[in-house]
Design a protein around this motif. Structure first.
Motif, PDB file in Angstrom:
ATOM      1  N   ILE A  21     -50.430 -15.147   1.498  1.00 22.69           N
ATOM      2  CA  ILE A  21     -51.855 -15.244   1.229  1.00 22.69           C
ATOM      3  C   ILE A  21     -52.045 -16.132   0.006  1.00 22.69           C
ATOM      4  O   ILE A  21     -51.157 -16.232  -0.849  1.00 22.69           O
ATOM      5  N   HIS A  22     -53.188 -16.803  -0.067  1.00 21.97           N
ATOM      6  CA  HIS A  22     -53.470 -17.675  -1.200  1.00 21.97           C
ATOM      7  C   HIS A  22     -54.979 -17.693  -1.424  1.00 21.97           C
ATOM      8  O   HIS A  22     -55.745 -18.044  -0.536  1.00 21.97           O
ATOM      9  N   ASP A  23     -55.407 -17.306  -2.620  1.00 24.80           N
ATOM     10  CA  ASP A  23     -56.840 -17.316  -2.906  1.00 24.80           C
ATOM     11  C   ASP A  23     -57.216 -18.439  -3.872  1.00 24.80           C
ATOM     12  O   ASP A  23     -58.319 -18.469  -4.399  1.00 24.80           O
ATOM     13  N   GLY A  24     -56.288 -19.394  -4.079  1.00 26.43           N
ATOM     14  CA  GLY A  24     -56.573 -20.525  -4.960  1.00 26.43           C
ATOM     15  C   GLY A  24     -57.172 -21.684  -4.200  1.00 26.43           C
ATOM     16  O   GLY A  24     -57.388 -21.633  -2.985  1.00 26.43           O
ATOM     17  N   ASP A  25     -57.438 -22.775  -4.917  1.00 23.02           N
ATOM     18  CA  ASP A  25     -58.024 -23.965  -4.296  1.00 23.02           C
ATOM     19  C   ASP A  25     -57.132 -24.528  -3.201  1.00 23.02           C
ATOM     20  O   ASP A  25     -57.615 -25.153  -2.267  1.00 23.02           O
ATOM     21  N   GLY A  26     -55.796 -24.335  -3.370  1.00 28.81           N
ATOM     22  CA  GLY A  26     -54.870 -24.903  -2.397  1.00 28.81           C
ATOM     23  C   GLY A  26     -55.051 -24.350  -0.996  1.00 28.81           C
ATOM     24  O   GLY A  26     -54.636 -24.949  -0.023  1.00 28.81           O
ATOM     25  N   ALA A  27     -55.672 -23.156  -0.897  1.00 26.54           N
ATOM     26  CA  ALA A  27     -55.866 -22.571   0.425  1.00 26.54           C
ATOM     27  C   ALA A  27     -56.879 -23.356   1.241  1.00 26.54           C
ATOM     28  O   ALA A  27     -56.822 -23.396   2.465  1.00 26.54           O
ATOM     29  N   ALA A  28     -57.832 -23.991   0.548  1.00 30.24           N
ATOM     30  CA  ALA A  28     -58.825 -24.868   1.194  1.00 30.24           C
ATOM     31  C   ALA A  28     -59.590 -24.171   2.312  1.00 30.24           C
ATOM     32  O   ALA A  28     -60.097 -24.806   3.222  1.00 30.24           O
ATOM     33  N   GLY A  29     -59.637 -22.840   2.238  1.00 29.58           N
ATOM     34  CA  GLY A  29     -60.449 -22.105   3.196  1.00 29.58           C
ATOM     35  C   GLY A  29     -59.897 -22.040   4.597  1.00 29.58           C
ATOM     36  O   GLY A  29     -60.611 -21.670   5.527  1.00 29.58           O
ATOM     37  N   CYS A  30     -58.630 -22.402   4.811  1.00 29.15           N
ATOM     38  CA  CYS A  30     -58.066 -22.336   6.156  1.00 29.15           C
ATOM     39  C   CYS A  30     -56.591 -21.981   6.083  1.00 29.15           C
ATOM     40  O   CYS A  30     -55.982 -22.014   5.018  1.00 29.15           O
ATOM     41  N   ALA A  31     -56.054 -21.636   7.241  1.00 30.58           N
ATOM     42  CA  ALA A  31     -54.650 -21.235   7.296  1.00 30.58           C
ATOM     43  C   ALA A  31     -53.738 -22.462   7.278  1.00 30.58           C
ATOM     44  O   ALA A  31     -54.151 -23.572   7.601  1.00 30.58           O
ATOM     45  N   ALA A  32     -52.494 -22.231   6.888  1.00 34.19           N
ATOM     46  CA  ALA A  32     -51.468 -23.274   6.923  1.00 34.19           C
ATOM     47  C   ALA A  32     -50.235 -22.723   7.620  1.00 34.19           C
ATOM     48  O   ALA A  32     -49.815 -21.595   7.346  1.00 34.19           O
ATOM     49  N   THR A  33     -49.662 -23.503   8.524  1.00 35.38           N
ATOM     50  CA  THR A  33     -48.473 -23.094   9.263  1.00 35.38           C
ATOM     51  C   THR A  33     -47.268 -23.862   8.736  1.00 35.38           C
ATOM     52  O   THR A  33     -47.335 -25.073   8.521  1.00 35.38           O
ATOM     53  N   TYR A  34     -46.151 -23.135   8.554  1.00 36.95           N
ATOM     54  CA  TYR A  34     -44.934 -23.730   8.007  1.00 36.95           C
ATOM     55  C   TYR A  34     -43.851 -23.759   9.077  1.00 36.95           C
ATOM     56  O   TYR A  34     -43.479 -22.728   9.633  1.00 36.95           O
ATOM     57  N   LEU A  35     -43.367 -24.974   9.351  1.00 35.22           N
ATOM     58  CA  LEU A  35     -42.284 -25.176  10.301  1.00 35.22           C
ATOM     59  C   LEU A  35     -41.049 -25.634   9.534  1.00 35.22           C
ATOM     60  O   LEU A  35     -41.104 -26.615   8.787  1.00 35.22           O
ATOM     61  N   GLU A  36     -39.940 -24.927   9.732  1.00 30.25           N
ATOM     62  CA  GLU A  36     -38.722 -25.231   8.982  1.00 30.25           C
ATOM     63  C   GLU A  36     -37.772 -26.090   9.794  1.00 30.25           C
ATOM     64  O   GLU A  36     -37.621 -25.912  11.005  1.00 30.25           O
ATOM     65  N   SER A  37     -37.122 -27.025   9.123  1.00 28.59           N
ATOM     66  CA  SER A  37     -36.143 -27.890   9.765  1.00 28.59           C
ATOM     67  C   SER A  37     -34.923 -28.039   8.882  1.00 28.59           C
ATOM     68  O   SER A  37     -35.035 -28.128   7.667  1.00 28.59           O
ATOM     69  N   GLY A  38     -33.745 -28.040   9.508  1.00 28.85           N
ATOM     70  CA  GLY A  38     -32.517 -28.251   8.755  1.00 28.85           C
ATOM     71  C   GLY A  38     -32.207 -29.716   8.533  1.00 28.85           C
ATOM     72  O   GLY A  38     -31.229 -30.051   7.892  1.00 28.85           O
ATOM     73  N   ALA A  39     -33.012 -30.617   9.082  1.00 28.09           N
ATOM     74  CA  ALA A  39     -32.815 -32.060   8.908  1.00 28.09           C
ATOM     75  C   ALA A  39     -34.192 -32.694   8.770  1.00 28.09           C
ATOM     76  O   ALA A  39     -34.628 -33.489   9.607  1.00 28.09           O
ATOM     77  N   LEU A  40     -34.894 -32.345   7.696  1.00 27.25           N
ATOM     78  CA  LEU A  40     -36.301 -32.696   7.541  1.00 27.25           C
ATOM     79  C   LEU A  40     -36.548 -34.198   7.598  1.00 27.25           C
ATOM     80  O   LEU A  40     -37.417 -34.674   8.332  1.00 27.25           O
ATOM     81  N   ASP A  41     -35.816 -34.974   6.799  1.00 25.69           N
ATOM     82  CA  ASP A  41     -36.077 -36.408   6.719  1.00 25.69           C
ATOM     83  C   ASP A  41     -35.910 -37.089   8.081  1.00 25.69           C
ATOM     84  O   ASP A  41     -36.721 -37.940   8.469  1.00 25.69           O
TER      85      ASP A  41
END
Length: 380
Positions: free
Chosen positions: A307-327
């Motif tokens: 959860i995030h109640d700061g400005d970074g939340a921007a009023g919407c959800a954020a989804t995080y996808l993890e990768s072992g080879a991001l670049d």
């Protein structure tokens, strides 16, 4: 098809190393483990109390049995038992049904406790196995006993020089190739634990599993190192001496190339009320940062919700996808027209992240966390 890994090694009655560590590792990484046991040991975290070699004919019979029926995609060799067994196994692995199978040779000579597991005649017989191996994975004392880097590379196999026995706070592992020298290296902070029994077995079996799954050698080593380090951090602390690692506790979603859904961050209007609510829902709080308006919770299966109640939340959800080879993954997507608001960047909390928005305006973060996914410095 499930990757089939044949392990030729000794049994550890304490379950920390040998066949037992190998089976746990192959299984946790999604392979099918098969075994040809070369020796039975009576050992625990304090040392080896007895060794009973398995007759050569029985070792070969085990290999023949699984190869004829199930098939083999990769072989891992650990404790070999005797010079006669080493010679016989090397000869068997040159036969047509196994001659092209990737072989990872971990030349086990001394247990973590200091107990000797290979005499001089057996060490001399290792040459035949080096001739057949794709890669050898000795620790520094074992490498010295084999005659050094040039002596091993002379057999035509790759050499992973493990730095765990070196001094210093940084562990450096180096991959060497015949005629090319060092082609890759990995550096990581030393993990301070006495529960490291089975590190070499685990690493070699993890590499063999990657090769059996079709991975090139270098990525297979990289994933294997991550698996070993997470197993060290997850060690259950059993025994009075050098205890076993925690292969059974490693979550594999951070070890694959990805992307894998890791977590969702939701906006919050009242930090304290939201924290109380999700605790009441039965989630375990693992991050508490009220100054930043940020909290993270973990479910029983390891999935997380923030959860995030700061400005970074921007009023919407954020989804995080993890990768072992991001670049590599981001470059692949960018070449196909995906637009990123932030290309991969190292963040202060230890992750490397790239950010974008989907066609509906939803926020996405692709990231690579490595060890920090499970043990970040800010976790409660």
């Amino acid at each position: 098809m499930t990757a089939r890994v044949l392990i030729i090694a000794g049994s550890d009655s304490g379950g920390g190393a040998g066949i037992q560590a190998d089976i746990k590792t192959v299984t946790m990484l999604g392979g099918h483990a098969m075994t040809a046991i070369t020796a039975i040991t009576a050992q625990n975290t304090l040392g080896v109390q007895g060794v009973h070699p398995v007759p050569v004919d029985m070792v070969l019979m085990q290999i023949d049995s699984v190869a004829a029926d199930i098939g083999v995609d990769a072989v891992k060799i650990g404790m070999i038992g005797s010079a006669e067994t080493a010679a016989a196994v090397a000869e068997r692995l040159t036969q047509p049904d196994l001659a092209q199978v990737a072989l990872v040779f971990d030349p086990v000579m001394v247990a973590t406790s200091g107990s000797v597991l290979a005499d001089s005649a057996t060490i001399d017989a290792f040459r035949a196995l080096l001739d057949r191996a794709m890669v050898a994975t000795p620790n520094l004392p074992e490498l010295e006993a084999l005659g050094g880097e040039d002596a091993v590379l002379a057999h035509g196999c790759s050499l992973l020089v493990k730095g765990g026995h070196a001094e210093g706070e940084t562990v450096i592992d180096r991959l060497l190739e015949t005629g090319e020298g060092e082609v890759a290296r990995w550096e990581a902070p030393r993990i301070d634990t006495k529960h490291s029994h089975g590190t070499g077995c685990t690493l070699a079996s993890a590499i063999a599993t990657g090769l059996a799954q079709g991975m090139p050698l270098e990525p297979a080593i990289a994933r294997a190192r991550d698996f070993v380090r997470l197993s060290l951090l997850d060690a259950p602390g059993l025994g009075q001496g050098h205890g076993p690692m925690g292969q059974q506790f490693v979550r594999n979603d951070g070890l694959f190339t990805g992307p894998a859904l890791n977590q969702i961050t939701l906006p919050a209007a009242d930090y304290a009320a939201s924290v109380a609510f999700y605790k009441q829902m039965g989630l375990k709080q693992i991050v508490d940062s009220p100054d930043n308006g940020y909290a993270r919770f973990e479910a029983a299966n390891g999935v997380t919700l923030s959860i995030h109640d700061g400005d970074g939340a921007a009023g919407c959800a954020a989804t995080y996808l993890e990768s072992g080879a991001l670049d590599a993954w981001v470059a692949y997507l960018a070449r196909r027209g995906v637009r990123f608001e932030q290309m991969p960047k190292d963040e202060e909390w230890g992750w490397r992240e790239a950010r974008l928005t989907d066609p509906a305006g939803n926020r996405l973060c692709l990231y690579q966390a490595g060890e920090y996914r499970r043990y970040p410095p800010w976790r409660i």
